[in-house]
Write a protein that holds these residues in place. Sequence first.
Motif, short mmCIF file in Angstrom:
data_model
loop_
_atom_site.label_atom_id
_atom_site.label_comp_id
_atom_site.label_asym_id
_atom_site.label_seq_id
_atom_site.Cartn_x
_atom_site.Cartn_y
_atom_site.Cartn_z
N ALA A 215 46.27 11.46 -36.93
CA ALA A 215 46.50 12.81 -36.46
C ALA A 215 45.20 13.56 -36.26
CB ALA A 215 47.40 13.57 -37.44
N ALA A 216 44.19 13.25 -37.11
CA ALA A 216 42.91 13.96 -37.01
C ALA A 216 42.23 13.69 -35.68
CB ALA A 216 42.01 13.53 -38.16
N GLN A 217 42.60 12.58 -35.03
CA GLN A 217 42.00 12.25 -33.75
C GLN A 217 42.62 13.04 -32.61
OE1 GLN A 217 42.37 8.02 -33.36
NE2 GLN A 217 41.35 7.60 -35.30
N ALA A 218 43.77 13.66 -32.82
CA ALA A 218 44.45 14.41 -31.78
C ALA A 218 44.00 15.87 -31.82
CB ALA A 218 45.96 14.32 -31.98
N GLN A 219 43.56 16.37 -30.69
CA GLN A 219 43.14 17.76 -30.61
C GLN A 219 44.29 18.68 -30.99
OE1 GLN A 219 40.81 19.00 -27.17
NE2 GLN A 219 42.21 20.72 -26.81
N GLY A 220 44.01 19.69 -31.81
CA GLY A 220 45.00 20.69 -32.17
C GLY A 220 45.98 20.27 -33.24
N VAL A 221 45.71 19.15 -33.92
CA VAL A 221 46.63 18.66 -34.95
C VAL A 221 45.88 18.46 -36.26
CG1 VAL A 221 48.20 16.81 -35.63
CG2 VAL A 221 48.05 17.49 -33.23
N LYS B 220 42.92 20.82 -13.62
CA LYS B 220 41.57 20.24 -13.55
C LYS B 220 40.94 20.13 -14.93
CE LYS B 220 40.87 22.10 -8.90
NZ LYS B 220 40.08 23.05 -8.06
N LEU B 221 41.38 20.98 -15.84
CA LEU B 221 40.88 20.94 -17.22
C LEU B 221 41.81 20.14 -18.13
CD1 LEU B 221 39.75 24.67 -17.62
CD2 LEU B 221 38.39 22.70 -16.91
N GLY C 122 44.21 14.68 -20.97
CA GLY C 122 45.59 14.24 -21.22
C GLY C 122 46.43 15.26 -21.95
N ILE C 123 46.06 16.54 -21.88
CA ILE C 123 46.80 17.59 -22.59
C ILE C 123 48.18 17.77 -21.95
CG2 ILE C 123 46.84 20.02 -23.26
CD1 ILE C 123 44.62 18.46 -24.61
N ASP D 10 51.93 11.70 -16.02
CA ASP D 10 52.20 11.31 -17.40
C ASP D 10 52.25 12.49 -18.37
OD1 ASP D 10 52.29 8.77 -16.49
OD2 ASP D 10 50.42 8.10 -17.42
N ASN D 11 51.36 13.47 -18.23
CA ASN D 11 51.25 14.57 -19.19
C ASN D 11 51.99 15.82 -18.75
OD1 ASN D 11 49.23 14.81 -17.13
ND2 ASN D 11 48.24 16.42 -18.32
#
Length: 390
Positions: free
Chosen positions: A26-32, A122-123, A128-129, A147-148
């Motif tokens: 989870a630490a690797q996922a932004q915002g988690v 574009k951001l 992959g957000i 996909d996202n």
Amino acid sequence: MKRMTSSLLGIALAGGVISAAASEVAAQAQGVSETEVVLGSVNDLSGIFAAVGVPAVNGANLRFEEANANGGVHGRQIRFVVEDNGYQIPRAMQGYNKLLNRDQVFAMLLSLGTPMNIAGFKLLDPKGIPNVSPLTAARQMLQEPVDNKFIGFSSYYDQVRAGVTYLAEEFDAKEVCSMHIPSDFGKEIKEGTVDIAAELGLTYAAETTHKPDELDFVGSLTKLKAEGCDIVTMALGVRQGITVVGTAKKLGWEDVKFLNTSAGFLEVVAAVPGGVTDGLYAAAGWADLIARADDQAPAKFMADYEAKFGQPAGGFAMLGYSAANTVVNALEAAGPDLTQESFIKAMETLNYFDALTDTQITYGPEDHRGADDIVISVVENGLWKELSRK
């Protein structure tokens, strides 16, 4: 309309302490983190679509507060950070940059505006957000990479085609016209109007384009009336749409049918004093909330919303709550090892009937649109009256 009995697939609430391995993932996922997941929105809280954005954000916050009060999802509280774009692209980009780089959001929810979302991709896409339930029905919301991206309901293009078809059949219309803001939002509704006119053998007679803050439509309506328009599709701001219909009546143009899409399908539009908008049509992706006020799910939501915010709930408050509920369901289905990949896979398992919006919500690996319904309604005595569903 998809109304089969079904249930959420793959959802399992996990209890207990998150394992060290799960925490590392989870630490690797932004915002988690172990205790929180951060969601963001670039919304219109002060511009021409604030009547859409503000209640939608309120509805989402109501659902997230309920989830947080029950312990969050897999032990994580949901934090929802909203930036105001004022329906302006430069402000939207400032909001996206802040949310992605300072707040480190895990996913975006209910971001408003076709051109603002397209610019934001574009951001979002390189990281992959996930972009969930944007407050626009433009087809570009599922542009590559898909996909996202997950949308909540039918497109403007499909809505305007269904609406024009209905009106042409009911009133033997021959001449179809369009009034639109020359943005991606307006261009899509114009394209749908042109295409369905050709398909039905009607004449696309004329069009007018307008700035987002324009409020004088006498000249444009005089032109369209002279062209013999039977149906006029609109891709305008909320106040603009009201002004157009009221101005047409003042000019004595009573036999034309004005058609909004979901962007103008608001209770405040129907409830303008003096019957200004009576006779206005809309083709939208959901059923009106007020018309179902006696049903169990809408009644509870409306009571809870008014108790929380001190004002009546409307359709976009309902959509905000429903979209937030979709995210909560997906977070539950993703399990404690929350990553962008696990969240996206969880979104693709959701299949349930949403009693609040009165529609079937179904996602899959090849289907990133939640609901397929198109509801045709007309304003009568200050309320939206449902006429047909496609």
